[in-house]
Each structure stands twice: as structure tokens, then as C-alpha cells.
Scaffold this motif. Structure first.
Motif, PDB file in Angstrom:
ATOM      1  N   PRO A  96       0.804  -1.171   0.024  1.00  0.00           N
ATOM      2  CA  PRO A  96      -0.014   0.190   0.136  1.00  0.00           C
ATOM      3  C   PRO A  96       0.614   1.164   0.026  1.00  0.00           C
ATOM      4  O   PRO A  96       1.836   1.303   0.360  1.00  0.00           O
ATOM      5  N   PRO A  97       0.257   2.238  -0.491  1.00  0.00           N
ATOM      6  CA  PRO A  97       1.065   3.564  -0.442  1.00  0.00           C
ATOM      7  C   PRO A  97       1.639   3.996   0.997  1.00  0.00           C
ATOM      8  O   PRO A  97       0.817   3.595   2.168  1.00  0.00           O
ATOM      9  N   THR A  98       2.794   4.577   1.089  1.00  0.00           N
ATOM     10  CA  THR A  98       3.339   4.776   2.202  1.00  0.00           C
ATOM     11  C   THR A  98       3.460   6.218   2.776  1.00  0.00           C
ATOM     12  O   THR A  98       2.944   7.174   1.813  1.00  0.00           O
ATOM     13  N   ARG A  99       3.917   6.457   3.888  1.00  0.00           N
ATOM     14  CA  ARG A  99       3.886   7.850   4.432  1.00  0.00           C
ATOM     15  C   ARG A  99       4.772   8.639   3.448  1.00  0.00           C
ATOM     16  O   ARG A  99       4.770   9.909   3.415  1.00  0.00           O
ATOM     17  N   LEU A 100       5.920   8.067   3.376  1.00  0.00           N
ATOM     18  CA  LEU A 100       6.803   8.591   2.409  1.00  0.00           C
ATOM     19  C   LEU A 100       6.169   9.033   1.020  1.00  0.00           C
ATOM     20  O   LEU A 100       6.362  10.333   0.768  1.00  0.00           O
ATOM     21  N   GLU A 101       5.276   8.407   0.403  1.00  0.00           N
ATOM     22  CA  GLU A 101       4.759   8.927  -0.940  1.00  0.00           C
ATOM     23  C   GLU A 101       3.613   9.831  -0.687  1.00  0.00           C
ATOM     24  O   GLU A 101       3.770  10.759  -1.576  1.00  0.00           O
ATOM     25  N   ALA A 102       3.155   9.905   0.661  1.00  0.00           N
ATOM     26  CA  ALA A 102       2.206  11.151   0.904  1.00  0.00           C
ATOM     27  C   ALA A 102       3.111  12.574   1.083  1.00  0.00           C
ATOM     28  O   ALA A 102       2.750  13.584   0.684  1.00  0.00           O
TER      29      ALA A 102
END
Length: 157
Positions: A96-102
Motif C-alpha cells: 500500500p502507499p506509504t507515508r513517504l509517498e504522501a
């Protein structure tokens, strides 16, 4: 439905992984995975594991031999070494998308472009190319955003 293994079957499987092996590669193939740990007290996990199975094994042999082995580093769920045939079963992973990508939405494609076509690259080189941004790591501390991006890309295969 697969029946529960018998105690005898479990003992036989455990004994197979403890049999002396001819080489680090043969031991890795027999075990399928060797957990790695950088802490050297009393020794690194991979060295303790292989010292018990490969006659003549010395601390650090796995890392010294790594370029010649049919092996990869990956997570299963802990970090370690495994034969490429085992690693191939893990990818592609649905992550799933990570905090980094956000926090850094364009960073993963930038990091991928920076390392594409390069056989080897150190995370510090990527940080110098793309900047020294920081991000929150899994333990709540700060890590280099580019290093975390490399971790995410590696995890996804």
C-alpha cells in the motif's frame, strides 16, 4: 486442506537444515532463508547460523561471497539472505502507499530514474543527486527520504 505435520515430519525438516553443508550456497539453498542482523553480540545472526552448518565458515564469509552466490537480500518478514528462486516468489509485492509517498509524492519516480541502468549505487549517492530531505522512519525517528524511497522500491521488487 493440508493435514497438520506430524512431530516426526517436523523433526526431520529441522534435522535437514542442521546437516553439515558443503558450502554457503548449499546451506542457503537447504534453508531457503538466513536472517541477517548487524548486531555483533555475540555475533551476527547470519554468521551464527552458518557457522553451525558450513564446516570452515568464518564470520563475514556470507558477505564476502555474496557477489558470487545465487542469492538476494530481501524481507521475509525479517531482513535476510535467500536463494533467488525463493526471492522470485515474493515479487511483485502489493504494498500500500506509504507515508513517504504522501510526504514526497514525486520522490519514488525520481529515485527510480536516478538508479535505473546502474549496477550499483550507494544511498548517499542518490541523496546527493536528489537532495537531503528527511522523513519519519518506522521507529518514529528521522531517515533520509531517498534511502526510505530505495527501501520502498526494493520492497516492491
Amino acid at each position: 486442506m493440508t493435514p497438520d505435520p506430524t512431530l516426526a515430519a517436523l523433526r526431520a525438516a529441522a534435522a535437514r537444515t542442521l546437516d553439515p553443508q558443503r558450502s554457503v550456497q548449499v546451506a542457503l539453498n537447504a534453508m531457503g532463508f538466513v536472517q541477517a542482523d548487524p548486531i555483533r553480540a555475540p555475533a551476527r545472526a547470519q554468521d551464527l547460523t552458518l557457522m553451525a552448518r558450513v564446516p570452515g565458515y568464518r564470520a563475514g564469509d556470507l558477505e564476502r561471497l555474496y557477489p558470487t552466490l545465487d542469492a538476494e537480500e530481501d524481507m521475509l518478514p525479517n531482513y535476510g539472505f535467500m536463494p533467488r528462486s525463493v526471492q522470485a516468489l515474493l515479487h511483485p509485492r502489493e504494498v500500500p502507499p506509504t507515508r513517504l509517498e504522501a510526504a514526497h509524492p514525486d520522490l519514488l519516480p525520481e529515485v527510480r530514474a536516478a538508479v535505473q541502468g546502474r549496477e550499483e549505487v550507494h544511498p548517499r549517492e542518490v541523496a546527493l543527486l536528489l537532495g537531503q530531505g528527511r522523513t519519519v522512519n518506522a521507529w518514529g525517528g528521522q531517515s533520509s527520504a531517498t534511502t526510505r524511497a530505495l527501501d520502498v522500491l526494493h520492497r516492491r521488487g
